[in-house]
Design a protein around this motif. Structure first.
Motif, PDB file in Angstrom:
ATOM      1  N   GLY A  18      35.892  37.706  44.068  1.00 43.44           N
ATOM      2  CA  GLY A  18      35.721  36.279  43.647  1.00 43.44           C
ATOM      3  C   GLY A  18      35.061  35.248  44.596  1.00 43.44           C
ATOM      4  N   PHE A  22      33.715  31.680  43.717  1.00 48.72           N
ATOM      5  CA  PHE A  22      34.430  30.340  44.185  1.00 48.72           C
ATOM      6  C   PHE A  22      33.642  29.494  44.927  1.00 48.72           C
ATOM      7  CE2 PHE A  22      36.704  28.393  47.852  1.00 48.72           C
ATOM      8  CZ  PHE A  22      37.592  27.317  47.002  1.00 48.72           C
ATOM      9  N   THR A 117      40.336  34.508  49.004  1.00 49.08           N
ATOM     10  CA  THR A 117      40.188  34.633  47.589  1.00 49.08           C
ATOM     11  C   THR A 117      40.742  35.978  47.310  1.00 49.08           C
ATOM     12  OG1 THR A 117      37.956  35.441  47.430  1.00 49.08           O
ATOM     13  CG2 THR A 117      38.371  33.123  47.068  1.00 49.08           C
ATOM     14  N   ASP A 119      41.811  38.881  44.336  1.00 52.70           N
ATOM     15  CA  ASP A 119      41.888  39.324  42.732  1.00 52.70           C
ATOM     16  C   ASP A 119      43.199  39.852  42.430  1.00 52.70           C
ATOM     17  OD1 ASP A 119      41.732  40.592  40.292  1.00 52.70           O
ATOM     18  OD2 ASP A 119      40.043  41.914  40.631  1.00 52.70           O
ATOM     19  N   LEU A 145      43.537  31.659  46.922  1.00 52.95           N
ATOM     20  CA  LEU A 145      43.451  31.636  45.600  1.00 52.95           C
ATOM     21  C   LEU A 145      43.532  32.986  44.913  1.00 52.95           C
ATOM     22  CD1 LEU A 145      42.513  30.063  42.815  1.00 52.95           C
ATOM     23  CD2 LEU A 145      40.217  30.560  43.644  1.00 52.95           C
ATOM     24  N   ASN A 147      42.848  34.749  41.828  1.00 49.16           N
ATOM     25  CA  ASN A 147      42.391  34.696  40.456  1.00 49.16           C
ATOM     26  C   ASN A 147      42.706  36.077  39.401  1.00 49.16           C
ATOM     27  OD1 ASN A 147      40.511  36.900  41.434  1.00 49.16           O
ATOM     28  ND2 ASN A 147      39.507  35.076  42.446  1.00 49.16           N
ATOM     29  N   ARG A 148      42.259  35.802  38.312  1.00 50.40           N
ATOM     30  CA  ARG A 148      42.437  36.833  37.482  1.00 50.40           C
ATOM     31  C   ARG A 148      43.860  37.322  37.052  1.00 50.40           C
ATOM     32  NH1 ARG A 148      37.757  40.152  40.566  1.00 50.40           N
ATOM     33  NH2 ARG A 148      36.229  38.446  40.262  1.00 50.40           N
ATOM     34  N   CYS A 149      44.760  36.119  37.098  1.00 50.27           N
ATOM     35  CA  CYS A 149      46.097  36.150  37.022  1.00 50.27           C
ATOM     36  C   CYS A 149      46.693  36.354  35.551  1.00 50.27           C
ATOM     37  CB  CYS A 149      46.838  35.182  37.713  1.00 50.27           C
ATOM     38  SG  CYS A 149      46.538  34.726  39.518  1.00 50.27           S
ATOM     39  N   GLU A 174      44.978  31.274  39.474  1.00 55.51           N
ATOM     40  CA  GLU A 174      43.981  31.090  38.292  1.00 55.51           C
ATOM     41  C   GLU A 174      44.147  32.083  37.262  1.00 55.51           C
ATOM     42  OE1 GLU A 174      39.965  29.380  39.254  1.00 55.51           O
ATOM     43  OE2 GLU A 174      39.536  31.632  38.975  1.00 55.51           O
ATOM     44  N   GLU A 176      43.205  34.421  33.992  1.00 56.09           N
ATOM     45  CA  GLU A 176      41.696  34.943  33.605  1.00 56.09           C
ATOM     46  C   GLU A 176      41.030  34.096  32.906  1.00 56.09           C
ATOM     47  OE1 GLU A 176      43.298  39.603  32.645  1.00 56.09           O
ATOM     48  OE2 GLU A 176      43.763  38.245  31.260  1.00 56.09           O
ATOM     49  N   GLY A 178      40.411  31.086  33.953  1.00 57.65           N
ATOM     50  CA  GLY A 178      40.023  30.209  34.830  1.00 57.65           C
ATOM     51  C   GLY A 178      40.671  29.127  35.128  1.00 57.65           C
TER      52      GLY A 178
END
Length: 313
Positions: A18, A22, A117, A119, A145, A147-149, A174, A176, A178
């Motif tokens: 990501g 980002f 970043t 995933d 960061l 993401n897709r947590c 963050e 899934e 957003g």
């Protein structure tokens, strides 16, 4: 900021973590509005392509480079070509483990911020199978960061790994969809109690939480088992007590400990395992290079080494 300084922002992470998304989101939120021209150096082609209309709107100039081109003379050519006000380097985590802040960048290029970043849906796989690389991208960064947590993920473990490798790092989760996910560390002891007994396997959690939230521990009494380490910079009356911690792999073993003040410190031996009861205070200490915990020791007794001398986060 002086005009002749070239601000450099480094965005690191595995492929498809990501990074490009980002960068796009940050720019669209006008967080780079002070920079009239931006040079984006991509060290790999990601899964997200930036539309030409977006690049034109925000005056972004994209250059994709190979690993051997990441050197001062070539970067200087790119600067001369595009005359940017700021540089964003979208780094490739699979390149050899060099730290950009140790690489000689062009004169007057200054790294302002380093962000990783990750995933969250694949981070566990990288952490288990590519441990040294996973540790490398979390070291010495300003922000991570994830993401897709999802709520069912072991996010506290990810947070502890990042905090152990970069003590002052800001860790953001963050969802899934957003949105930002708040995460409260589930502590294995009562943080409201005046006396805290830290069990052997909980030392890492206690260490990281106390370094992050000192106000929650000031004035409390703590009891824990640790190993003695001598301090190079301190006068008599001080030593450190802590544990060896493995953040990602055996290559990343490090000693995490606290400075202790004890009137009979000269009789405490290097490498000795001790059980400590102490009052927690916070003050400036040269060992931390900032304010940090100072444990004023009430009681010490020699003990056997724990079953697991090295702990994991």
């Amino acid at each position: 900021m002086k005009r002749f300084e070239m601000p450099v922002f480094v965005i690191n992470g595995f492929l498809e973590s990501g990074k490009t998304s980002f960068i796009k989101n940050v720019i669209m939120q006008d967080q780079f509005s002070d920079f009239k021209r931006i040079l984006l150096i991509q060290c790999e082609e990601g899964e997200i392509l930036l539309e030409q209309s977006f690049l034109d709107e925000y005056s972004i100039f994209v250059e994709t480079i190979e690993e051997e081109q990441l050197r001062p003379d070539y970067l200087k050519l790119l600067q001369k070509k595009h005359n940017p006000w700021a540089v964003i380097i979208e780094y490739n985590a699979m390149w050899k483990a060099i730290r950009l802040d140790e690489t000689k960048l062009p004169d007057r290029w200054e790294i302002y911020q380093t962000i990783t970043t990750a995933d969250a849906s694949t981070f566990e796989v990288y952490r288990n199978n590519m441990k040294s690389i996973a540790a490398e991208i979390l070291k010495n960064v300003d922000m991570v960061l994830f993401n897709r947590c999802r709520e069912d993920m072991n996010l506290s473990s990810y947070r502890r790994s990042a905090k152990a490798l970069s003590s002052g790092v800001q860790v953001i989760f963050e969802h899934e969809n957003g949105s930002i996910m708040p995460l409260a560390e589930q502590l294995p002891y009562d943080i409201q109690a005046d006396f805290i007994q830290v069990e052997d396997d909980d030392f890492g959690i206690w260490y990281l939480d106390m370094m992050e939230r000192p106000e929650s521990y000031t004035g409390k009494t703590v009891s824990f088992t640790g190993r003695v380490a001598r301090l190079k910079r301190s006068k008599d009356g001080f030593f450190a007590a802590g544990r060896m911690v493995m953040t990602c792999c055996a290559d990343d073993l490090q000693f995490l400990g606290f400075v202790c003040q004890y009137e009979d410190a000269e009789f405490v031996n290097e490498g000795e395992w001790i059980h400590v009861k102490a009052k927690i205070t916070f003050t400036y200490r040269p060992e931390y290079r900032r304010e940090g915990p100072l444990l004023v020791v009430d009681e010490i007794k020699a003990v056997k080494a724990p079953l697991n001398e090295c702990i994991s986060l």
